[in-house]
Write an enzyme that holds these catalytic residues in place. Structure first.
Site, PDB file in Angstrom:
ATOM      1  N   TYR A  20       0.907   2.789 -12.708  1.00 56.60           N
ATOM      2  CA  TYR A  20      -0.310   3.609 -12.665  1.00 56.60           C
ATOM      3  C   TYR A  20      -0.372   4.619 -13.809  1.00 56.60           C
ATOM      4  O   TYR A  20      -1.419   4.983 -14.281  1.00 56.60           O
ATOM      5  CB  TYR A  20      -0.394   4.370 -11.331  1.00 56.60           C
ATOM      6  CG  TYR A  20      -0.681   3.426 -10.190  1.00 56.60           C
ATOM      7  CD1 TYR A  20      -1.986   3.113  -9.851  1.00 56.60           C
ATOM      8  CD2 TYR A  20       0.346   2.809  -9.484  1.00 56.60           C
ATOM      9  CE1 TYR A  20      -2.269   2.227  -8.829  1.00 56.60           C
ATOM     10  CE2 TYR A  20       0.079   1.918  -8.464  1.00 56.60           C
ATOM     11  CZ  TYR A  20      -1.232   1.630  -8.139  1.00 56.60           C
ATOM     12  OH  TYR A  20      -1.504   0.736  -7.137  1.00 56.60           O
ATOM     13  N   GLU A  27       0.454  -4.290  -9.002  1.00 59.25           N
ATOM     14  CA  GLU A  27      -0.493  -3.203  -8.720  1.00 59.25           C
ATOM     15  C   GLU A  27      -0.807  -2.460 -10.003  1.00 59.25           C
ATOM     16  O   GLU A  27       0.102  -2.115 -10.777  1.00 59.25           O
ATOM     17  CB  GLU A  27       0.089  -2.165  -7.740  1.00 59.25           C
ATOM     18  CG  GLU A  27       0.059  -2.575  -6.303  1.00 59.25           C
ATOM     19  CD  GLU A  27       0.607  -1.490  -5.378  1.00 59.25           C
ATOM     20  OE1 GLU A  27       0.462  -0.284  -5.669  1.00 59.25           O
ATOM     21  OE2 GLU A  27       1.201  -1.878  -4.350  1.00 59.25           O
ATOM     22  N   HIS A  70       5.972  -3.001   2.963  1.00 58.45           N
ATOM     23  CA  HIS A  70       5.210  -2.016   2.196  1.00 58.45           C
ATOM     24  C   HIS A  70       5.217  -0.722   3.022  1.00 58.45           C
ATOM     25  O   HIS A  70       4.191  -0.266   3.516  1.00 58.45           O
ATOM     26  CB  HIS A  70       3.798  -2.541   1.921  1.00 58.45           C
ATOM     27  CG  HIS A  70       3.096  -1.866   0.777  1.00 58.45           C
ATOM     28  ND1 HIS A  70       2.537  -2.560  -0.286  1.00 58.45           N
ATOM     29  CD2 HIS A  70       2.860  -0.556   0.517  1.00 58.45           C
ATOM     30  CE1 HIS A  70       1.970  -1.704  -1.135  1.00 58.45           C
ATOM     31  NE2 HIS A  70       2.157  -0.477  -0.669  1.00 58.45           N
ATOM     32  N   ASN A  93       4.558  -2.569 -10.607  1.00 59.26           N
ATOM     33  CA  ASN A  93       3.419  -1.698 -10.283  1.00 59.26           C
ATOM     34  C   ASN A  93       3.404  -0.567 -11.298  1.00 59.26           C
ATOM     35  O   ASN A  93       4.446   0.034 -11.580  1.00 59.26           O
ATOM     36  CB  ASN A  93       3.563  -1.091  -8.884  1.00 59.26           C
ATOM     37  CG  ASN A  93       3.367  -2.118  -7.784  1.00 59.26           C
ATOM     38  OD1 ASN A  93       3.125  -3.295  -8.060  1.00 59.26           O
ATOM     39  ND2 ASN A  93       3.469  -1.669  -6.544  1.00 59.26           N
ATOM     40  N   GLU A  96       7.901  -1.274  -4.049  1.00 64.46           N
ATOM     41  CA  GLU A  96       8.269   0.063  -4.505  1.00 64.46           C
ATOM     42  C   GLU A  96       9.327   0.737  -3.637  1.00 64.46           C
ATOM     43  O   GLU A  96       9.053   1.754  -2.978  1.00 64.46           O
ATOM     44  CB  GLU A  96       7.031   0.968  -4.571  1.00 64.46           C
ATOM     45  CG  GLU A  96       5.944   0.450  -5.486  1.00 64.46           C
ATOM     46  CD  GLU A  96       4.840   1.473  -5.752  1.00 64.46           C
ATOM     47  OE1 GLU A  96       4.913   2.593  -5.221  1.00 64.46           O
ATOM     48  OE2 GLU A  96       3.918   1.150  -6.502  1.00 64.46           O
ATOM     49  N   ARG A 110      -2.755 -10.311  -2.553  1.00 61.54           N
ATOM     50  CA  ARG A 110      -1.435  -9.768  -2.231  1.00 61.54           C
ATOM     51  C   ARG A 110      -1.593  -8.836  -1.031  1.00 61.54           C
ATOM     52  O   ARG A 110      -2.329  -7.844  -1.107  1.00 61.54           O
ATOM     53  CB  ARG A 110      -0.883  -9.008  -3.441  1.00 61.54           C
ATOM     54  CG  ARG A 110       0.411  -8.285  -3.174  1.00 61.54           C
ATOM     55  CD  ARG A 110       0.944  -7.605  -4.440  1.00 61.54           C
ATOM     56  NE  ARG A 110       2.173  -6.888  -4.164  1.00 61.54           N
ATOM     57  CZ  ARG A 110       2.271  -5.567  -4.020  1.00 61.54           C
ATOM     58  NH1 ARG A 110       1.199  -4.789  -4.169  1.00 61.54           N
ATOM     59  NH2 ARG A 110       3.431  -5.008  -3.753  1.00 61.54           N
TER      60      ARG A 110
END
Ligand code: FCB
Length: 485
Positions: free
Chosen positions: A300, A377, A125, A298, A170, A82
């Site tokens: 985290y 991600e 991005h 994504n 995002e 990606r």
């Protein structure tokens, strides 16, 4: 409880194991072959914006080392890579098409296909051409039209070989962080501009989806960074309201326009003082809600949310970079993120793999219109040490990745339609306002020499993916990781 040895069951046939990067974080060659400033080049030049005065000018020199990097992907056995295309390379200043810029991505795609690796392309991005920022950036509706043109340019050059197209990565960060909190480029701190950026990026997404669909793109989607929003005390109405607001601003104002063609009612009310109503023109919401084929997630960390001042003494949300953190929570600046006392990564983000399972299950249950999901991600920064033998024994990162992969497996078992996982990141790289301080790679990069070394986490990830692919043979043992306090 996560098992020490992750199971390889549950992943459907054809599950994609990949890794991700972004143009501004890896390419370098900031002014080569016609490329001009993106907002990140300009933002990073201003002292105090990026830690240690770091800039993306050289990054990890992927622009010149691309064939070598693709060879490393092949060595790791990745199914997919990606990457993002740089708008400022393809249309410098937002003006005419730069054929040399497109050539780089054409060579990259050929190299990937040659190596048997599926190209997974993201159009945006965060690196808006500075020329377009000078004309108002995402606060200006015209930028959405420029984006649709840029999408067509990229499709014209690569559409014969690329099947997977992601419009935005995002949008939360490039709208609310970039224009609201100012910790990201272009560094504006203007809540009305931030809300305008949200709407105009949605519009740009919808227009690009329509264009790409007409041109024949097979798989079109968007990547959102989504988080659980857990009230600190579910019995406390102040915490519950804060959690609602956070969920509205972090998740639902992105999910619902894209999936349902409508902003949530409560978000519309929350954002009325910042002009959201006035931005929406007839037809916008239909455009924004154009059907997509996949949703990239994504993830985290997730967050405990409170509406009270934080007395835990340790914001569980971490974050920051070089600049003092201003709140991106337009109209909800009072929200706090109390610590849960969980281990933390080097970003100061709390580690909670089960949060990913919860999020995926929630999405599947609450959104009947949800397309297939891909984790586009997930990964972690830790302070790596290169050993005397030249290895990078990053047990914490290995544990983090395999525990999250296990959480994905558990979500699939509970009905979530997840079809791929991309670890962030392939290479250590320019981590935005943290500069080169935070390393997320499964491949270590020596920033002086640009030497690449596959970390132990890269080897473990590669072995795990191979075990799944080869019919669920036993997965490797995961090394025990020291807790990060
Ligand atoms: C995400 C970004 C990615 C990287 C990781 C750590 O928010 O999409 O570029 O910086 O965080």
């Amino acid at each position: 409880m996560m098992k020490n040895t992750p199971t390889t069951d549950n992943f459907p046939p054809g599950f994609i194991w990949g890794s991700a990067t972004a143009a501004a974080q890896v390419e370098g060659a900031a002014w080569e072959d016609g490329k001009e400033d993106s907002v990140w080049d300009a933002f990073a030049r201003i002292p105090g914006n990026v830690l240690n005065g770091d800039t993306p000018a050289t990054a990890v020199d992927h622009y010149h080392r691309m064939p070598q990097d693709v060879a490393l992907m092949k060595q790791l056995g990745l199914d997919s890579y990606r990457f993002s295309t740089s708008w400022a390379r393809i249309r410098p200043g937002g003006r005419d098409v730069n054929p040399k810029g497109l050539e780089f991505y054409s060579r990259l795609v050929d190299e990937l296909l040659e190596a048997g690796i599926l190209p997974w392309l993201t159009l945006y991005h965060w690196d808006l051409p500075q020329g377009l920022e000078d004309a108002g950036g995402w606060a200006n509706r015209d930028t959405a039209y420029r984006f649709a043109e840029y999408a067509q340019d990229v499709y014209a050059a690569l559409g014969d070989r690329v099947r997977h197209w992601t419009t935005f990565n995002e949008p939360f960060c490039s709208s609310l962080l970039g224009y609201g909190s100012g910790v990201h480029a272009p560094g504006r701190q203007d809540p009305r501009a931030a809300v305008a950026a949200v709407h105009h990026q949605h519009l740009a997404h919808g227009m690009a989806v329509t264009e790409l669909r007409e041109l024949g793109a097979e798989q079109i989607g968007i990547t959102l960074n989504l988080s659980n929003s857990i009230p600190r005390d579910p019995a406390d109405p102040v915490d519950r309201e804060a959690a609602r607001l956070f969920d509205s601003l972090q998740n639902r104002i992105f999910l619902e326009p894209v999936l349902r063609g409508a902003y949530p009612e409560d978000s519309l009310k929350d954002l009325e003082p910042f002009g959201l109503h006035d931005l929406i023109r007839p037809g916008d919401m239909e455009t924004i809600g154009a059907p997509i084929d996949f949703l990239g997630v994504n993830h985290y960390h997730d967050d405990l949310i409170s509406g009270h001042p934080d007395t835990s003494g340790a914001d569980g949300h971490g974050g920051g970079g070089a600049r003092p953190k201003a709140s991106p929570w337009v109209g909800a600046e009072h929200i706090t993120f109390p610590s849960r006392g969980l281990p933390r990564t080097a970003m100061n983000w709390e580690v909670n793999p089960d949060g990913l399972r919860k999020l995926l299950v929630r999405l599947s249950q609450e959104y009947p219109e949800l397309p297939p999901l891909y984790i586009t991600e997930n990964g972690a920064a830790y302070d790596d040490v290169v050993s005397g033998e030249g290895t990078v024994p990053d047990a914490d990162r290995t544990r983090f990745i395999l525990d999250h992969v296990q959480a994905v497996s558990a979500a699939i078992e509970q009905g979530a339609d997840v079809r791929g996982y991309f670890v962030w990141s392939l290479l250590d790289n320019f981590e935005w306002s943290w500069g080169y301080e935070k390393r997320f790679g499964i491949i270590h990069v020596d920033y002086q020499t640009q030497v690449r070394t596959i970390k132990d986490s890269g080897l473990a990830y590669s072995r795990f993916a191979a075990a799944v692919r080869n019919g669920n043979s036993p997965a490797p043992e995961v090394p025990a990781a020291a807790p990060v306090g």
